[in-house]
Design an enzyme around this catalytic site. Structure first.
Site, short mmCIF file in Angstrom:
data_model
loop_
_atom_site.label_atom_id
_atom_site.label_comp_id
_atom_site.label_asym_id
_atom_site.label_seq_id
_atom_site.Cartn_x
_atom_site.Cartn_y
_atom_site.Cartn_z
N HIS A 1 -2.51 10.57 0.44
CA HIS A 1 -2.76 9.25 -0.23
C HIS A 1 -2.56 9.60 -1.88
O HIS A 1 -2.13 8.61 -2.51
CB HIS A 1 -3.99 8.85 0.03
N LYS B 1 -7.15 -0.51 11.68
CA LYS B 1 -6.78 -1.24 10.25
C LYS B 1 -5.47 -0.29 9.89
O LYS B 1 -4.43 -0.76 9.39
CB LYS B 1 -7.76 -0.99 9.24
N ASP C 1 3.93 -14.62 11.36
CA ASP C 1 2.69 -15.18 10.95
C ASP C 1 1.46 -13.95 10.90
O ASP C 1 1.07 -13.82 12.12
CB ASP C 1 2.33 -16.58 11.62
N GLU D 1 0.93 -1.35 -0.03
CA GLU D 1 -0.11 -0.01 -0.09
C GLU D 1 0.87 1.24 0.16
O GLU D 1 1.74 1.61 0.92
CB GLU D 1 -0.87 -0.01 1.28
C1 MEV Z 1 -5.40 3.05 5.31
O1 MEV Z 1 -4.88 1.96 4.83
C2 MEV Z 1 -5.84 3.44 6.37
C3 MEV Z 1 -6.75 4.55 7.35
O2 MEV Z 1 -8.01 4.40 6.71
C4 MEV Z 1 -6.80 4.43 8.55
C5 MEV Z 1 -7.49 5.48 9.54
O3 MEV Z 1 -8.54 5.53 8.76
O4 MEV Z 1 -7.23 5.62 10.46
C6 MEV Z 1 -6.09 5.89 6.70
#
Ligand code: MEV
Length: 432
Positions: A388, A275, A291, A85
């Site tokens: 991003h 995430k 793992d 990513e």
């Molecule tokens: C993207 O890979 C991760 C985010 O969505 C985490 C978040 O929203 O805190 C930017």
């Protein structure tokens, strides 16, 4: 089913590839070329990769990036990250540098206990089973002595075995709940071997010394390790949060804390928030040959331990001090498994100064905290898309097969223009 095949695993690698090409691909030459393009020209190295799993046809590359400038308990680290990513490594590096100037990251291992269970059924009286277990427990432990000998010599081994009555949840269901210290090994093989031995001994002893029928259902480690915990933390006076992107530190700190509080109470946000932390955690887990599925499963179970899925990170502002921390369970190894086999894993571990499993737990937790800090900082200030899309620009340019010259011109152009897929297509069209 016309595409079903028997004896596939017995075919040679080339035969497997040819079968795939014949069965699924219209342009076999292009597909064959691609598969071979990803082979390593070093035959020994390729064989090593072929043998990691079954039915290997080629290699699947992920970039291995590095995030420098991580100060962890006063030591400087460059952290290896295997991840596809865009923006994750850049965000980690940025967070590392931000905290380098503000005291760095602190991390501590809280506990290192691993867990395994023998799940079994018993149709007699619990009191009989409890007395039987008490009598047989020393035998259960000693029956695994061949397996535990080496681990014990190094200071680890079986910590305890408990009998757990689960009949309120499921008729006749009981467990041997065993705990282990596996030192620098993740310990999956060690734990599973011990458990299978306990199961055999339990079954044998029950046949001779217990009325009623005892049946072993399965023996397996648990990837939920709430007593194998690590904590990572950063803190500084609120006023010191001031930086290029943070003009008003008080406002930033409050908003950041609000964002963390939202993730603490709102599962939809908590999943995405976590995430973001997992972006950092998984990348280091992968780079160090651990793992990631086990870690993911265990970490998310921990995030739901109080009955509702919640944030893994927490924030406080007290007496003018901003504090941000993460606590997660991590069962990691720095010996055994892929760590001894994959040359890039060895390389990554050497880059981390050959850490113990405890050191690695701290490094991984810090990577998770840094990543979450970077994401929440962006979300509560500029928004996530700016960074991003800048990183995504390179992916779009590659998709559009931009030449090196075009890339330079377009990167310059998008320093002052909003990146969207359409805008990049348009800009490249104009250039051409
Ligand atoms: C993207 O890979 C991760 C985010 O969505 C985490 C978040 O929203 O805190 C930017």
């Amino acid at each position: 089913m016309s595409n079903a095949i028997s004896g596939f695993s017995k075919l040679s690698k080339s035969e497997k590839i040819e079968w795939l090409l014949d069965t699924y691909f219209t342009d076999k030459d292009i597909a064959r070329k691609l598969v071979k393009q990803y082979w390593n020209s070093d035959e020994k190295l390729q064989k090593l990769h072929d043998e990691f799993i079954e039915n290997t046809i080629t290699n699947y590359y992920l970039p291995l990036g590095v995030a420098p400038n991580f100060s962890i308990n006063g030591k400087l680290y460059t952290i290896p990250m295997a991840i596809e990513e865009s923006s994750v490594v850049a965000a980690a590096s940025k967070a590392a540098k931000f905290w380098l100037k503000r005291g760095g990251f602190k991390a501590e291992v809280i506990s290192t206990e691993k867990i395994g269970q023998v799940h079994f059924t018993y149709d007699g009286y619990f009191n009989d089973l409890a007395s039987f277990f008490k009598a047989v427990k020393p035998k259960l432990l000693s029956s695994a002595s061949d397996i535990t000998e080496n681990m014990e010599r190094r200071g680890g081994g079986i910590l305890d075995i408990e009998l757990r009555n689960k009949t309120e949840k499921l008729d006749d269901y009981y467990q041997l709940h065993a705990t282990f210290e596996t030192l620098d090994a993740m310990g999956a093989n060690f734990i599973n071997s011990c458990l299978e031995q306990f199961a055999d001994t339990l079954k044998n002893e029950a046949e001779h010394n217990l009325e009623g029928n005892l049946d072993v259902v399965m023996s397996i480690l648990s990837n939920y390790v709430p007593n194998c915990l690590v904590r990572a933390e950063v803190e500084c006076p609120v006023s010191e949060l001031k930086s290029k992107d943070i003009k008003n530190p008080e406002e930033f700190a409050e908003k950041f804390k609000q964002a963390v509080n939202i993730a603490e109470v709102e599962p939809y946000r908590a999943v995405t928030h976590n995430k973001g932390a997992m972006n950092g955690i998984d990348a280091v887990i992968l780079a160090t040959g651990n793992d990631f599925r086990a870690v993911e499963a265990g970490v998310h179970a921990y995030a739901a331990k109080d009955g509702q899925y919640s944030s893994l990170t927490h924030c406080s502002i007290e007496d003018g001090v901003f504090k941000f921390w993460l606590e997660i369970p991590l069962a990691l190894g720095t010996v055994g498994g892929l760590t001894n086999l994959h040359p890039l894993v060895k390389f990554s571990l050497e880059m981390l100064r050959n850490p113990s499993a405890r050191d690695l737990m701290q490094i991984v937790a810090v990577a998770g905290l840094a990543q979450n800090f970077g994401a929440v900082k962006s979300l509560t200030t500029t928004g996530i898309q700016e960074g991003h899309m800048k990183m995504h620009l390179m992916n779009i340019l590659n998709q559009l097969k931009a030449t090196p010259k075009e890339k330079v011109r377009l990167i310059e152009h998008f320093k002052t223009n909003v990146v969207t897929h359409g805008a990049v297509v348009e800009a490249i069209k104009n250039l051409r």
